[in-house]
Design an enzyme around this catalytic site. Structure first.
Site, PDB file in Angstrom:
ATOM      1  CG  HIS A 124       2.399  -5.822   1.273  1.00 31.06           C
ATOM      2  ND1 HIS A 124       3.609  -5.196   1.099  1.00 31.06           N
ATOM      3  CD2 HIS A 124       1.451  -4.844   1.209  1.00 31.06           C
ATOM      4  CE1 HIS A 124       3.410  -3.897   0.930  1.00 31.06           C
ATOM      5  NE2 HIS A 124       2.113  -3.661   0.988  1.00 31.06           N
ATOM      6  CG  ASP A 160       1.071  -0.625  -3.838  1.00 33.69           C
ATOM      7  OD1 ASP A 160      -0.089  -0.971  -4.070  1.00 33.69           O
ATOM      8  OD2 ASP A 160       1.455  -0.209  -2.722  1.00 33.69           O
ATOM      9  CG  HIS A 162       2.336   0.449   0.897  1.00 30.44           C
ATOM     10  ND1 HIS A 162       1.090   0.765   0.378  1.00 30.44           N
ATOM     11  CD2 HIS A 162       2.420   1.089   2.092  1.00 30.44           C
ATOM     12  CE1 HIS A 162       0.452   1.546   1.237  1.00 30.44           C
ATOM     13  NE2 HIS A 162       1.237   1.754   2.280  1.00 30.44           N
ATOM     14  CG  ASP A 247      -1.018   2.385  -2.689  1.00 27.26           C
ATOM     15  OD1 ASP A 247      -0.344   2.309  -3.737  1.00 27.26           O
ATOM     16  OD2 ASP A 247      -0.998   1.510  -1.811  1.00 27.26           O
TER      17      ASP A 247
END
Length: 344
Positions: A124, A160, A162, A247
């Site tokens: 990120h 991931d 995200h 995740d």
């Protein structure tokens, strides 16, 4: 040659973003505990080095790097999700260095593949902004290292849950790094729509496929076989990097997917086969998210077993769900003009 190099350091356990924060030291501790209880032959664990200022500057702006240096030795809340403890800056530099060192060892032929088991995560972190639990972008720094070492084309596959907005931004206008992401959408950080395919010379070299919650092992297999792997093979990378967040595991308290450790092992198998076929097996995995301690540790262990050539995991033969089929069609349509392998 080492089959699978594992790079990690006790300093990663000293990064404490706060009580009850999901990105806790227990994440890495549980992974290492499982590797101690169930060691995997063919792996070798080493301590990494820290990234240099010059290496960090290949991705991040002077403003961000000066800001992060100022956080050394301090406990600071950067945003609602991201915080530091006194050791966090040093841990971030070491995590970046581990990611770069993994690439160096694999590109030099001293290791067949490698897994950097690091904290904090990185995907990120944008060139000018730390966010989303991340301080610096390990995957982007690793890709830049590969380019300096002679790789003409680098593939980053981000699984991931995200979307890796920071990695996407770093290579948005460049064709020498192909960024591909499967993620939950719409979801934090609210990027990664199928129409986000890059710009300028980088148009077509960003590949996004966002799913609603509930994606299964079979769903992810269908996306790999119908989108990511065909594009990756057409690209012919000199190195495969995986931003390996876990995740999307069905036990994860943050994500909304239902993958199992077998699903992650299947993706690892597929991209290891890709690396074998197109770049002499050069594959580097970098730890990103994953917040179920059991799901995370089992999934990492399963992937390392694949890397070390103890197991192979096929994708389930089940057909993907309707939502996944729609997402696949949208992503293929957005990219078909740039990748003939996807069809018109």
């Amino acid at each position: 040659m080492i089959q699978t190099l594992l790079l990690t350091d006790p300093l990663f356990l000293q990064h404490h973003p706060g009580p009850r924060h999901p990105e806790s030291p227990a994440r890495l501790s549980r992974i290492l505990d499982l590797l101690e209880r169930r060691p995997i032959p063919g792996t070798e664990r080493r301590l990494p080095r820290a990234a240099t200022a010059e290496e960090l500057a290949a991705v991040h702006t002077p403003r961000l790097l000066a800001y992060l240096r100022g956080l050394q030795g301090q406990r600071v809340k950067i945003d609602e999700d991201t915080a530091t403890s006194p050791e966090s800056y040093d841990a971030a530099l070491l995590g970046a260095g581990a990611s770069i060192q993994a690439v160096e060892e694999v590109m030099a032929g001293r290791a067949r593949n490698a897994f950097a088991l690091v904290r904090p995560p990185g995907h990120h972190a944008e060139p000018d902004r730390a966010m989303g639990f991340c301080l610096v972008n390990n995957a982007a720094l690793a890709a830049e290292a590969a380019r300096r070492l002679g790789a003409r084309r680098v593939l980053i596959f981000d699984w991931d849950v995200h979307h890796g907005n920071g990695t996407q931004e770093a290579f948005w206008t460049r064709p020498d790094v192909l960024y591909m992401s499967v993620h939950q959408f719409p979801y934090y950080p609210h990027t990664g729509a199928p129409g986000e395919i890059g710009a300028g010379e980088g148009t077509g070299y960003t590949v996004n496929c966002g799913l609603p919650g509930g994606g299964t092992d079979a769903d992810y297999g269908a996306l790999c076989e119908g989108l990511f792997l065909p594009v990756a093979r057409a690209y012919q990378p000199d190195l495969v990097l995986i931003s390996a967040g876990f995740d999307a595991h069905r036990e994860d308290p943050i994500g909304g997917m239902v993958l199992t450790e077998r699903g992650f092992a299947a993706m690892c198998t597929a991209f290891k086969d890709l690396a074998r076929d197109v770049c002499d097996g050069r594959l580097v995995m970098l730890l990103e998210g994953g917040y179920s301690l059991e799901g995370l540790s089992r999934s990492v262990h399963a992937c390392i077993e694949v890397l070390a050539e103890h197991t192979r995991e096929p994708f389930p033969p089940t057909e993907p769900s309707r939502d996944v089929a729609v997402a696949l069609r949208q992503s293929r349509a957005a990219l078909a003009a740039h990748w003939p392998v996807l069809g018109a």
